[in-house]
Design an enzyme around this catalytic site. Structure first.
Site, PDB file in Angstrom:
ATOM      1  N   ARG A  28       2.476   4.953 -35.357  1.00 30.18           N
ATOM      2  CA  ARG A  28       2.238   4.324 -33.868  1.00 30.18           C
ATOM      3  C   ARG A  28       2.458   5.046 -32.635  1.00 30.18           C
ATOM      4  O   ARG A  28       1.578   5.138 -31.596  1.00 30.18           O
ATOM      5  CB  ARG A  28       3.020   3.071 -33.577  1.00 30.18           C
ATOM      6  CG  ARG A  28       2.674   1.841 -34.705  1.00 30.18           C
ATOM      7  CD  ARG A  28       3.061   0.625 -34.526  1.00 30.18           C
ATOM      8  NE  ARG A  28       2.532  -0.463 -35.357  1.00 30.18           N
ATOM      9  CZ  ARG A  28       3.087  -1.498 -35.464  1.00 30.18           C
ATOM     10  NH1 ARG A  28       4.440  -1.912 -35.357  1.00 30.18           N
ATOM     11  NH2 ARG A  28       2.413  -2.335 -36.495  1.00 30.18           N
ATOM     12  N   ASP A  78       8.342  -3.550 -32.306  1.00 31.95           N
ATOM     13  CA  ASP A  78       6.897  -3.702 -32.575  1.00 31.95           C
ATOM     14  C   ASP A  78       6.166  -3.906 -31.298  1.00 31.95           C
ATOM     15  O   ASP A  78       4.983  -3.916 -31.193  1.00 31.95           O
ATOM     16  CB  ASP A  78       6.775  -5.322 -33.502  1.00 31.95           C
ATOM     17  CG  ASP A  78       7.023  -4.913 -34.749  1.00 31.95           C
ATOM     18  OD1 ASP A  78       7.331  -3.927 -35.394  1.00 31.95           O
ATOM     19  OD2 ASP A  78       7.435  -5.895 -35.436  1.00 31.95           O
ATOM     20  N   GLY A  82       4.665  -4.101 -44.986  1.00 32.58           N
ATOM     21  CA  GLY A  82       5.828  -3.686 -45.373  1.00 32.58           C
ATOM     22  C   GLY A  82       7.027  -4.555 -45.417  1.00 32.58           C
ATOM     23  O   GLY A  82       7.845  -4.570 -46.392  1.00 32.58           O
ATOM     24  N   LYS A 135       5.363   2.913 -39.256  1.00 31.51           N
ATOM     25  CA  LYS A 135       4.967   1.540 -39.203  1.00 31.51           C
ATOM     26  C   LYS A 135       3.619   1.393 -40.079  1.00 31.51           C
ATOM     27  O   LYS A 135       3.056   2.449 -40.703  1.00 31.51           O
ATOM     28  CB  LYS A 135       4.846   0.961 -37.945  1.00 31.51           C
ATOM     29  CG  LYS A 135       6.267   0.928 -37.093  1.00 31.51           C
ATOM     30  CD  LYS A 135       7.169   0.054 -37.765  1.00 31.51           C
ATOM     31  CE  LYS A 135       8.579  -0.210 -37.245  1.00 31.51           C
ATOM     32  NZ  LYS A 135       9.460  -1.025 -37.936  1.00 31.51           N
TER      33      LYS A 135
HETATM   34  C1  S3P Z   1      10.468  -6.765 -39.628  1.00 28.27           C
HETATM   35  C2  S3P Z   1      11.396  -5.569 -39.394  1.00 28.27           C
HETATM   36  C3  S3P Z   1      10.805  -4.310 -38.615  1.00 28.27           C
HETATM   37  C4  S3P Z   1       9.623  -4.775 -37.909  1.00 28.27           C
HETATM   38  C5  S3P Z   1       8.774  -5.413 -38.764  1.00 28.27           C
HETATM   39  C6  S3P Z   1       9.236  -6.762 -39.270  1.00 28.27           C
HETATM   40  C7  S3P Z   1      11.146  -7.799 -40.529  1.00 28.27           C
HETATM   41  O1  S3P Z   1      10.763  -3.364 -39.361  1.00 28.27           O
HETATM   42  O2  S3P Z   1       8.906  -3.522 -37.525  1.00 28.27           O
HETATM   43  O3  S3P Z   1       7.409  -5.906 -38.230  1.00 28.27           O
HETATM   44  O4  S3P Z   1      10.914  -8.852 -40.403  1.00 28.27           O
HETATM   45  O5  S3P Z   1      12.408  -7.349 -40.862  1.00 28.27           O
HETATM   46  P1  S3P Z   1      11.875  -2.160 -39.768  1.00 28.27           P
HETATM   47  O6  S3P Z   1      12.950  -3.020 -40.615  1.00 28.27           O
HETATM   48  O7  S3P Z   1      11.153  -1.249 -40.563  1.00 28.27           O
HETATM   49  O8  S3P Z   1      12.330  -1.617 -38.394  1.00 28.27           O
END
Ligand code: S3P
Length: 446
Positions: free
Chosen positions: A357, A326, A101, A353
């Site tokens: 989760r 996380d 993501g 996520k």
């Molecule tokens: C991340 C932001 C978080 C986190 C992901 C890494 C990042 O997601 O859960 O593992 O590197 O910007 P969200 O922005 O959707 O909260």
């Protein structure tokens, strides 16, 4: 399609004390950003300590598809010859971001204000995740997205030919959304402003400044206001990636659970937007000491000394959620072994996520004989003297779910099996040998 290898069932068994030094890999968030900012810079970026997990490798491949030259010089040592802000070329094929993501959302932001089109896809987990949270703000710059229903991948993004800067208030606490908007703002003339009510991880802001962008951050009663001046010339940098506090949480929590354990996890980022789990563990009664605090590559780091501790359940302050988003899966596993009840509220983002989760942890813990309660945005775990275990739990293509249950199995009466541990490669490819080196009993099942 890129992604993890064949399905890999794995079990963990009741283990003796964990002992030794756990050198966890580089931070995933910073690794993605180092490659993307390197690609958007003029000249060469040299990276050490890069996480060589599948998520980051997919981002490296994507940067090459957009015209940067990305070279592996040695273990964790990579260099990027960038194309400059606005210099991305149109990829000749679909960009496959695998399970990531962060990768797909940041890359969409980085290309949204360049006059090119790109089509993005991912694995079965990523293709279920919401992308409207990215494509809506990117549309304000003038980009157009054509995806599946609900804005899901595969999705084609047509970058704005004449981008305008935007002011955007984040509707949810998300560093990915914040970062996508800031990266898009790089190639828009004038000032792009992002306002976040709850501070989320700030690596993009720190690194943009480090690469030469003009960016200010102001804390106001109305939220944190981040202002980026568009069209800077970013210059290649040397980036030293600290060890990932999210990965470190697995051996740390395992050591807290397994009687007699005593481990050292050196060089872990203690960035205040990431360290919520460690504050929470200390509040639960953990013998966890941050030794030798120092600064490395613009990030505060410390060596974590962790000894087995009898823990008490607590109510995790919901305002801390963003700084440990996380880490809730491994905290939920740990909470099963704590005295009393652990209540985690304000965590509805966990539902979008790599898996849902809250649901994945609740079902897996129940299967292991642990009582839980869930609501749309909370999870409560009731600690037990001995976790029965003896179950096969589903990882749902989610690395953190797999690792959390493998940690729990180390103290369960009967082994805990994870149906597929292959996604662990996305973020922590050395999880199995590292844990085994500390004394954890893990087995691959046929
Ligand atoms: C991340 C932001 C978080 C986190 C992901 C890494 C990042 O997601 O859960 O593992 O590197 O910007 P969200 O922005 O959707 O909260």
């Amino acid at each position: 399609m890129s992604g993890h290898g064949p399905v890999l069932p794995m079990s963990s068994h009741k283990s003796g004390p964990l002992r030794g030094v756990a050198e966890v890999p580089g931070d995933k968030s910073i690794s993605h950003r180092a490659l993307i900012l390197g690609a958007l810079s003029v000249g060469e970026t040299q990276i050490t300590g890069l996480l060589e997990g599948q998520d980051v490798l997919d981002t490296a491949k994507a940067m090459q598809a957009f015209g940067a030259t990305v070279t592996r010089d040695g273990a964790g040592a990579w260099s990027v010859q960038g194309v400059g802000v606005g210099g991305f070329a149109e990829p000749s094929n679909v960009i496959d971001c695998g399970n990531s993501g962060t990768g797909v959302r940041l890359i969409m932001g980085a290309m949204a204000t360049t006059d090119i089109a790109a089509t993005f896809t991912g694995d079965a987990s990523l293709n279920k995740r919401p992308m409207g949270r990215i494509t809506e703000p990117l549309a304000l710059f003038g980009a157009q997205a054509y995806g599946r229903q609900g804005g899901r991948l595969p999705l084609t993004l047509i970058g704005a030919a004449a981008p305008v800067p935007v002011e955007y208030r984040l509707p949810m606490p998300s560093a990915q959304v914040k970062s996508a908007v800031l990266l898009a703002g790089l190639n828009a003339p004038g000032q792009t402003i992002v306002i976040e009510e709850e501070p989320t991880r700030d690596h993009t802001e720190r690194m943009l400044r480090g690469f030469g962008a003009e960016l200010t951050v102001e804390d106001t009663p109305d939220g944190r206001i981040i202002t980026l001046t568009g069209q800077p010339e970013l210059r290649g940098q040397s980036v030293s990636v600290p060890r990932d506090p999210s990965s470190a949480a697995f051996p740390v929590c395992a050591a807290l659970m397994v009687p007699g354990s005593d481990i050292l996890v050196p060089g872990v980022s203690q960035n205040p937007t990431r360290n919520g789990i460690y504050l929470t563990l200390q509040e639960m009664g953990a013998d966890l000491v941050m030794e030798n605090p120092r600064e490395e590559g613009g990030e505060p780091v410390a060596d974590l000394r962790v000894r087995f501790s009898a823990l008490n359940g607590i109510e995790v302050p919901p305002e801390r959620a963003a700084s440990m988003i996380d880490e809730y899966p491994v905290l939920a596993a740990l909470a099963a072994t704590a005295e009393g009840t652990t209540v985690m509220r304000g965590i509805k983002e966990l539902r979008v996520k790599e898996s849902d989760r809250i649901d994945a942890m609740a079902r897996g813990l129940e299967a292991c004989g642990v009582r839980v309660e869930e609501t749309e945005d909370s999870l409560t775990v009731y600690g037990v003297d001995v976790v029965p275990g003896g179950a096969t739990v589903q990882s749902h293509l989610d690395h953190r779910i797999a690792m959390s249950f493998l940690c729990l199995g180390l103290v369960s009466r009967d082994p805990v099996t994870v149906d597929d541990a292959s996604p662990i490669d996305t973020s922590f490819p050395i999880f199995e040998p590292l844990m085994a080196g500390l004394g954890a009993q893990l087995s691959r099942d046929a």
